[in-house]
Design a protein around this motif. Structure first.
Motif, short mmCIF file in Angstrom:
data_model
loop_
_atom_site.label_atom_id
_atom_site.label_comp_id
_atom_site.label_asym_id
_atom_site.label_seq_id
_atom_site.Cartn_x
_atom_site.Cartn_y
_atom_site.Cartn_z
N PHE B 204 0.83 -1.21 0.00
CA PHE B 204 0.00 0.00 0.00
C PHE B 204 0.87 1.27 0.00
O PHE B 204 0.59 2.23 -0.72
CB PHE B 204 -0.92 -0.01 1.23
CG PHE B 204 -1.72 1.23 1.40
CD1 PHE B 204 -2.70 1.57 0.48
CD2 PHE B 204 -1.51 2.06 2.49
CE1 PHE B 204 -3.45 2.72 0.63
CE2 PHE B 204 -2.27 3.21 2.64
CZ PHE B 204 -3.23 3.54 1.72
N LEU B 205 1.93 1.24 0.81
CA LEU B 205 2.77 2.44 0.93
C LEU B 205 3.72 2.60 -0.24
O LEU B 205 4.30 3.67 -0.43
CB LEU B 205 3.59 2.38 2.22
CG LEU B 205 2.78 2.44 3.51
CD1 LEU B 205 3.68 2.19 4.71
CD2 LEU B 205 2.09 3.79 3.64
N ASN B 206 3.94 1.50 -0.99
CA ASN B 206 4.76 1.58 -2.18
C ASN B 206 6.27 1.64 -1.88
O ASN B 206 7.10 1.39 -2.73
CB ASN B 206 4.33 2.78 -3.03
CG ASN B 206 4.89 2.74 -4.42
OD1 ASN B 206 5.31 1.69 -4.87
ND2 ASN B 206 4.90 3.87 -5.09
N SER B 207 6.64 2.03 -0.68
CA SER B 207 8.06 1.99 -0.32
C SER B 207 8.16 1.58 1.14
O SER B 207 7.19 1.68 1.88
CB SER B 207 8.71 3.36 -0.52
OG SER B 207 8.21 4.26 0.42
N TRP B 208 9.34 1.10 1.51
CA TRP B 208 9.49 0.58 2.87
C TRP B 208 10.84 1.00 3.42
O TRP B 208 11.84 0.90 2.75
CB TRP B 208 9.38 -0.96 2.86
CG TRP B 208 9.19 -1.47 4.24
CD1 TRP B 208 10.16 -1.96 5.06
CD2 TRP B 208 7.97 -1.49 4.98
NE1 TRP B 208 9.60 -2.29 6.27
CE2 TRP B 208 8.27 -2.02 6.24
CE3 TRP B 208 6.65 -1.12 4.70
CZ2 TRP B 208 7.30 -2.18 7.23
CZ3 TRP B 208 5.69 -1.28 5.67
CH2 TRP B 208 6.02 -1.80 6.92
N ASN B 209 10.87 1.51 4.66
CA ASN B 209 12.16 1.79 5.28
C ASN B 209 12.12 1.52 6.78
O ASN B 209 11.06 1.25 7.35
CB ASN B 209 12.60 3.23 5.00
CG ASN B 209 11.65 4.24 5.58
OD1 ASN B 209 11.38 4.21 6.77
ND2 ASN B 209 11.12 5.12 4.76
N ALA B 210 13.29 1.60 7.39
CA ALA B 210 13.46 1.19 8.79
C ALA B 210 12.61 2.04 9.74
O ALA B 210 12.27 1.60 10.84
CB ALA B 210 14.93 1.30 9.18
N LYS B 211 12.26 3.26 9.31
CA LYS B 211 11.52 4.16 10.19
C LYS B 211 10.14 3.62 10.56
O LYS B 211 9.56 4.00 11.57
CB LYS B 211 11.32 5.50 9.48
CG LYS B 211 12.21 6.59 10.00
CD LYS B 211 11.61 7.92 9.58
CE LYS B 211 12.70 8.95 9.45
NZ LYS B 211 12.51 9.80 8.29
N LEU B 212 9.62 2.74 9.69
CA LEU B 212 8.24 2.30 9.90
C LEU B 212 8.08 1.39 11.11
O LEU B 212 6.97 1.17 11.57
CB LEU B 212 7.73 1.60 8.64
CG LEU B 212 7.53 2.61 7.52
CD1 LEU B 212 7.60 1.96 6.17
CD2 LEU B 212 6.20 3.31 7.69
N GLY B 213 9.18 0.86 11.62
CA GLY B 213 9.05 0.01 12.80
C GLY B 213 9.75 0.60 14.01
O GLY B 213 10.51 -0.09 14.66
N ASN B 214 9.53 1.87 14.30
CA ASN B 214 10.30 2.47 15.40
C ASN B 214 9.47 2.57 16.69
O ASN B 214 8.34 2.10 16.77
CB ASN B 214 10.86 3.82 14.99
CG ASN B 214 9.78 4.82 14.69
OD1 ASN B 214 8.60 4.56 14.92
ND2 ASN B 214 10.16 5.96 14.20
#
Lengths: 310, 302
Positions: B204-214
């Motif tokens: 859905f977000l189209n991109s993924w990075n480490a910030k999403l699991g903080n």
């Protein structure tokens, strides 16, 4: 040899800040049994207060754009005043986020949530008022002191020496107060057993306020010191320290004052030992430590084992 | 309503359920964002690096998404099984802190590894649906399925054992409940839900990075449950939907919205210490529905 000494200094000065920070957690935890998650925001506030008090101006963003106090204090005066202002905020947080729940005898877990709410509000208020940009405390703040000192052949930044000295002084003062004064002993009694302490005529509500006040002061001063030594990296500046403080707290033992100091120094030194090419992993060091300690010795290095309450 | 917002709300409800599961047996685990991040990373890596999954149509095939979900569930499940045994020996605030540490270690590692894209993350995650409405329908079905499973869980033996542990762990153990296994089951289920949700979120977000699991995510998801209530599955769903929508609905208030959000977390527990949705609320509602409220019936409960 010089390299080693430098490493030691870096580690100790960072560790001293962690210790100041974790002490605030510990004081509140020892009287209330909960962790104040707004502590990181109060640390951030301390840095901004210091910046404003030494005559810094607010940047172009935020509601207070361009604001500058009509006076400018020297750093050594601005730091304690900022600490006191931070303490006042901590007291307000206690009043709003902790005391109503305590009066109702709610689950302590809820205080964790309400303190987080308070933290979110504080951080966003800061952002609203002074904007999200980073601020640096001007170079001339320390007057005519040289930027670096040479100690036994190692070059050490003056800021680090000052940081270490102030933190050491505060830690010593605090431990003298806790062990040597009547109110310090009362604080210990409340943390031991609030009900009995109350029966013995100690006003535990008052002791809780004292714990919050001191905790806020220490966080505020720590914020000011870090602001001086690096820069104020925006409103979210304190959150990273807040999390590391948790690591320090658990490593030393929840509720243990000497434990918080020991934990701070160990983690500070451990981080300083992380080689430059792995510096990205530095932030994982304290949590790795924390995790190991929790598994091997959950009460921490200097804490007492938790009784298994029935 | 905007379908994009609806999708975010549904994802929030799923994450709320993930926090609720361990909390149902009184275990405060803040590991949900960690497992969420693992799910998201699995989806991001597989869908951008494995050409065989992409299919031939214009949109990314749903079967590939389902396959990613299965793999993410396997990975998070095995990880939770291993970690849970160790971590669940801790209780209360110690467990909370240990799980915060897990999430932070994971975040730092993802931030520094080459193949997860470092600080920038992974871009261009293919889309299985061409509109947000498609995502919302898919996530709604997923949420309904998980809600149904949670409802079954609450009504069957393992779920009742969890509630008993929450009320009094020692008493539960003395009644022959295997407390360690029940807690582990809740922890693993929580990880599965978070991992699967991560897969959907990554697409859905189209991109993924480490910030999403903080850490922020840990807190937000916890707030869903504390606000909504953790005694029944409907609580976290309600909390997740409402609190995800709130900052967006408050957008007209501009910069004040996060302050209002903080205020909700600050005062919510004061007025609803058990959360808004409690089993008692249902009983009261049922009674009101069954017969018209008379003064006597109202006086029954204070």
């Amino acid at each position: 040899m010089e390299g080693l000494l430098q490493l030691l200094f870096n580690g100790l000065s960072v560790g001293a800040v962690y210790a100041l920070f974790a002490l605030g957690y510990t004081l509140v935890f020892s009287v209330l049994g909960v962790i104040n998650f707004a502590h990181g925001a109060i640390f951030t506030l301390g840095a901004y207060f210091t910046y404003l008090l030494i005559g810094g101006a607010v940047g172009a963003n935020g509601l207070l754009a361009g604001l500058q106090l009509p006076f400018a204090l020297p750093f050594w005066l601005a730091l304690p005043v900022a600490g006191m202002a931070a303490a006042a905020v901590a007291l307000v947080v206690e009043r709003i986020a902790f005391s109503p729940l305590r009066d109702r005898g709610s689950d302590p877990l809820l205080a964790l949530i309400t303190s987080l709410g308070a933290g979110v509000i504080l951080v966003n208020l800061i952002q609203l008022l002074v904007g999200a940009e980073s601020y640096s405390i001007p170079v001339g703040t320390l007057g005519s002191l040289p930027a670096a000192l040479s100690i036994a052949g190692a070059k050490v930044r003056t800021v680090q020496v000052i940081l270490l000295a102030i933190a050491g002084l505060l830690l010593a003062a605090l431990s003298i107060w806790i062990d040597g004064s009547r109110s310090g002993k009362a604080l210990q009694a409340v943390s031991e057993d609030p009900v009995t302490a109350q029966l013995l005529g100690i006003n535990s509500g008052r002791m809780i306020q004292i714990a919050f006040g001191i905790s806020g002061f220490l966080a505020g001063v720590a914020g000011g010191l870090v602001g001086l030594s690096v820069s104020i990296a925006g409103p979210y500046f304190g959150i990273g320290y807040g999390l590391k403080g948790l690591g320090v707290l658990v490593l030393g033992g929840l509720g243990s004052v000497p434990g918080a100091v020991l934990g701070g120094l160990i983690i500070g030194l451990a981080e300083a030992c992380v080689p430059a090419e792995l510096s990205g992993y530095k932030d994982a060091v304290s949590f790795g430590f924390l995790f190991l300690v929790l598994l091997i010795r959950p009460q921490g290095l200097l804490g007492r084992p938790q009784p298994n309450k029935v | 309503m905007d379908a994009g917002l609806l999708e975010q709300m549904l994802l929030g409800a799923l994450l709320g359920l993930s926090v609720y599961l361990p909390l149902r047996c009184g275990q405060l685990s803040l590991a949900t964002p960690g497992f969420f991040a693992i799910g998201g990373t699995v989806a991001a890596l597989l869908s951008t690096r494995v050409p065989a999954l992409a299919g031939s149509g214009s949109t990314y095939p749903i079967t590939s998404v389902l396959l990613e979900m299965a793999l993410a569930a396997l990975l998070t499940g095995v990880l939770a099984l291993g970690l849970g045994r160790v971590v669940l020996q801790l209780r209360g605030i110690y467990l909370a802190i240990a799980t915060i540490a897990l999430v932070e270690i994971l975040r730092v590692v993802t931030l520094n590894l080459e193949f997860t894209g470092g600080a920038l993350g992974i871009f261009g995650i293919p889309q299985p649906f061409d509109s947000a409405a498609g995502y919302a329908a898919f996530t709604l079905a997923l949420l309904a399925l998980i809600c149904w499973l949670c409802d079954r869980l609450e009504k069957t033996r393992p779920g009742r054992a969890m509630a008993a542990i929450r009320d009094d762990e020692l008493a539960a153990a003395s009644q022959g409940i295997n407390t360690a296994d029940s807690k582990l089951l809740a922890f693993v289920l929580s990880a599965l839900v978070a991992g699967i949700t991560g897969v959907v979120a990554a697409h859905f977000l189209n991109s993924w990075n480490a910030k999403l699991g903080n850490f922020d995510a840990s807190i937000t998801t916890l707030a869903f449950v504390v606000f909504g209530g953790s005694r029944t599955w409907l609580g976290p769903v309600f909390g997740g939907l409402l609190l995800t929508a709130l900052p967006e609905l408050l957008r007209p208030v501009g910069d004040l919205r996060l302050i209002v959000f903080g205020a909700v977390i600050l005062v919510g527990p004061l007025f609803f210490p058990q959360g808004v949705i409690t089993p008692e609320l249902f009983k009261t509602l049922k009674r009101i529905m069954r017969r018209p409220p008379t003064p006597a019936a109202q006086g029954e409960r204070p």
